[in-house]
Write a protein that holds these residues in place. Structure first.
Motif, short mmCIF file in Angstrom:
data_model
loop_
_atom_site.label_atom_id
_atom_site.label_comp_id
_atom_site.label_asym_id
_atom_site.label_seq_id
_atom_site.Cartn_x
_atom_site.Cartn_y
_atom_site.Cartn_z
N ALA A 43 96.12 88.73 46.11
CA ALA A 43 95.16 89.55 46.86
C ALA A 43 94.67 90.72 46.01
CB ALA A 43 95.80 90.05 48.16
N ASN A 44 95.59 91.35 45.26
CA ASN A 44 95.20 92.46 44.39
C ASN A 44 94.27 91.98 43.28
OD1 ASN A 44 96.71 94.32 45.84
ND2 ASN A 44 98.53 94.05 44.58
N ASN A 45 94.56 90.81 42.70
CA ASN A 45 93.70 90.26 41.66
C ASN A 45 92.31 89.96 42.21
OD1 ASN A 45 95.76 90.37 39.79
ND2 ASN A 45 96.35 88.23 40.03
N ALA A 46 92.27 89.41 43.43
CA ALA A 46 90.98 89.08 44.04
C ALA A 46 90.18 90.34 44.32
CB ALA A 46 91.21 88.31 45.34
N ARG A 47 90.85 91.40 44.77
CA ARG A 47 90.17 92.66 45.06
C ARG A 47 89.60 93.27 43.78
NH1 ARG A 47 94.16 94.81 47.11
NH2 ARG A 47 93.88 93.94 49.19
N ASP A 48 90.40 93.24 42.70
CA ASP A 48 89.90 93.76 41.41
C ASP A 48 88.72 92.94 40.92
OD1 ASP A 48 91.86 95.68 41.43
OD2 ASP A 48 93.23 94.58 40.10
N ASP B 83 85.62 93.97 42.78
CA ASP B 83 85.17 95.29 42.34
C ASP B 83 84.48 95.24 40.99
OD1 ASP B 83 86.21 96.34 44.66
OD2 ASP B 83 88.08 97.03 43.73
N LYS B 84 85.01 94.37 40.09
CA LYS B 84 84.47 94.30 38.73
C LYS B 84 83.44 93.19 38.55
CE LYS B 84 88.83 96.04 36.84
NZ LYS B 84 90.02 95.72 36.00
N GLY B 85 83.24 92.39 39.61
CA GLY B 85 82.26 91.32 39.52
C GLY B 85 82.70 90.14 38.69
N LYS B 86 83.99 89.99 38.44
CA LYS B 86 84.52 88.87 37.65
C LYS B 86 85.17 87.87 38.60
CE LYS B 86 85.37 91.79 33.61
NZ LYS B 86 86.39 92.28 32.63
N LEU B 87 84.31 87.10 39.29
CA LEU B 87 84.81 86.27 40.39
C LEU B 87 85.23 84.88 39.95
CD1 LEU B 87 82.10 87.26 43.00
CD2 LEU B 87 84.38 88.21 42.72
N ASN B 88 84.82 84.44 38.77
CA ASN B 88 85.09 83.06 38.37
C ASN B 88 86.31 82.92 37.46
OD1 ASN B 88 82.83 82.11 39.75
ND2 ASN B 88 81.49 82.64 38.04
N LYS B 89 86.93 84.02 37.11
CA LYS B 89 88.08 83.97 36.23
C LYS B 89 89.29 83.39 36.96
CE LYS B 89 90.85 86.88 33.15
NZ LYS B 89 91.10 88.27 32.67
N LYS B 90 90.02 82.49 36.26
CA LYS B 90 91.20 81.87 36.88
C LYS B 90 92.22 82.95 37.26
CE LYS B 90 94.71 78.34 36.10
NZ LYS B 90 95.25 77.33 35.16
N GLY B 91 92.80 82.81 38.45
CA GLY B 91 93.77 83.78 38.94
C GLY B 91 93.18 84.80 39.88
N ASN B 92 91.84 84.79 40.00
CA ASN B 92 91.16 85.75 40.88
C ASN B 92 90.69 85.10 42.17
OD1 ASN B 92 91.54 87.60 38.85
ND2 ASN B 92 89.46 87.48 38.08
N ALA B 93 91.36 84.06 42.59
CA ALA B 93 90.91 83.27 43.74
C ALA B 93 90.79 84.11 44.99
CB ALA B 93 91.86 82.10 43.98
N GLN B 94 89.70 83.93 45.72
CA GLN B 94 89.48 84.64 46.96
C GLN B 94 90.24 84.01 48.13
OE1 GLN B 94 86.82 87.36 47.08
NE2 GLN B 94 87.59 87.20 45.00
N ASP B 95 90.61 82.72 47.99
CA ASP B 95 91.21 82.00 49.12
C ASP B 95 92.74 81.97 49.02
OD1 ASP B 95 90.81 80.51 46.86
OD2 ASP B 95 90.10 78.72 47.88
N PHE B 96 93.34 83.11 48.69
CA PHE B 96 94.81 83.19 48.62
C PHE B 96 95.43 82.94 49.98
CE2 PHE B 96 92.93 87.43 48.89
CZ PHE B 96 93.50 87.93 50.05
N GLY B 97 94.72 83.29 51.05
CA GLY B 97 95.25 83.03 52.39
C GLY B 97 95.38 81.54 52.66
#
Length: 422
Positions: free
Chosen positions: A138-143, A146-160
């Motif tokens: 969740a913290n990685n997704a939030r960062d 904020d930084k606009g880096k949505l496609n980087k592996k590990g930044n998944a929005q669907d952690f839930g």
């Protein structure tokens, strides 16, 4: 193989003699007892190499049954969470028909769940382990938001969703593998970070004219002819790229100048464990029920689609290959993957200084053209193949700048009229 039925201790036993001389004995209906759970009599089939071994196996089966008191349910042996996850996924695949869903869940397993917990013994995973994992995602997704880096592996929005799938895996283990707890059941899933609404990319008049002029400069190769007719058809029809690549020549209605949309292509992920490669498959239905539609397009576009289909079949004929019903087949007659064309498109958009947005750019541009020309929302919904008109309005409300100016002009004209009455 020779088969004969013999009498042995008052029961019929099937004797099989193979061509190499090997003998086996098989007895059906060996009575074990009454299942205390169902109250039904239980029988089984015993196979052995000798009659004495047949007796031993029968007695062993009866003793095992009496020990359990009921028909023993098959258990799945797992040692680490990866074993459990794979057993769950095999079961999950029988319940889900959508390849997109299977691809997404397979990605959860391969990229997140198994790398994190795969080597753990399931019974040793605690709620605190899972909570730390979910909180970190969740913290990685939030960062990333904020930084606009949505496609980087590990930044998944669907952690839930991943946490829920991990919970399903543990529930499966409780049912089938004698696990005693589900550590996911007590965790708290953080809220999903909200993304700023992205501006929908669209080619307005000046940019669209620039793009159409650029297409005329491309060399006259088969690859470029295919690329141009793909772009032209998407622009005039608002089809999705994989709806277009799934089309057969029979989907073109020359009499009514329509394209019939009834299917779509999708990517089926590889299964490394089974040695199965990824491939493009045709889903015999579109994205949703609303995706079934007949889309009116200019007749000259249908004629160019037909010409390209004939060109490809001339190629197949010259190479002693079977003809294809597909309009855009590969040189081997298979379904075409959109990835190569997507790469080509993005490279060419950048080359002429236009937004790098993929083939959906033409779908959005088509919607903008219709809205600016006065099309109503319901008409656009049907043409786009959206299930809900809300989807259409949410997606394309910002695509009609001319209509915004028109609204101001209408207001000013009305106010001018009212002032004259004063």
């Amino acid at each position: 193989m020779q088969i004969e039925v013999i009498e042995y201790k008052g029961s019929k036993v099937k004797k099989k003699i193979k061509q190499n001389g090997a003998i086996s004995y098989s007895q059906k209906g060996v009575y074990l007892g009454v299942d205390v759970k169902t109250g039904k009599q239980v029988t089984t089939t015993i196979t052995a190499r000798t009659l004495k071994e047949l007796d031993r196996k029968s007695n062993r089966a009866k003793l095992e049954f009496e020990k359990n008191g009921f028909t023993k349910k098959e258990r799945i042996e797992v040692h680490i969470l990866e074993d459990l996850a794979e057993a769950w996924y095999r079961s999950y695949k029988t319940l889900v028909s959508s390849e997109n869903t299977l691809n997404r869940v397979r990605g959860y397993l391969d990229n997140y769940i198994i790398p994190k917990f795969g080597d753990f013994q399931p019974q040793q995973i605690d709620a605190s382990d899972v909570q730390l994992w979910v909180t970190e995602m969740a913290n990685n997704a939030r960062d990333a938001v904020d930084k606009g880096k949505l496609n980087k592996k590990g930044n998944a929005q669907d952690f839930g969703a991943m946490a829920h799938k991990l919970s399903d895996i543990f529930d499966f283990g409780i049912t089938h593998c004698n696990l005693e707890k589900n550590p996911v059941s007590s965790i708290k899933i953080p809220p999903k970070p909200k993304r700023n609404k992205e501006r929908v990319m669209v080619l307005h008049d000046e940019d669209l004219a620039k793009w159409l002029l650029y297409l005329t400069t491309l060399p006259n190769t088969r690859g470029n002819r295919r690329f141009k007719i793909i772009c032209e058809t998407l622009l005039c029809s608002a089809l999705r790229i994989n709806e277009l690549l799934a089309l057969k020549i029979s989907d073109l209605d020359m009499e009514h100048s329509e394209i019939s949309v009834s299917k779509t292509l999708m990517w089926k992920n590889p299964d490394k464990k089974l040695g199965i490669k990824g491939k493009v498959i045709c889903k015999p239905t579109p994205k949703s029920d609303a995706g079934f539609r007949n889309v009116s397009v200019p007749l000259e576009v249908l004629e160019r689609l037909k010409e390209f289909h004939e060109e490809m079949n001339r190629y197949f004929e010259s190479h002693d290959l079977p003809k294809s019903e597909l309009i855009f087949p590969t040189i081997y007659g298979a379904f075409m993957c959109d990835r190569n064309e997507q790469t080509t498109l993005k490279k060419r958009l950048i080359e002429v200084g236009l937004p790098d947005y993929g083939f959906h750019l033409f779908r959005h541009t088509h919607a903008s053209m219709l809205l600016n020309a006065g099309a109503n929302w319901k008409e656009l919904q049907v043409r786009m193949g959206h299930k809900s008109i809300t989807t259409t309005m949410d997606a394309y409300a910002e695509l009609a700048p001319k209509r915004k100016v028109e609204a101001v002009n209408i207001y000013n004209a009305k106010m001018k009229e009212l002032k004259q009455l004063c």
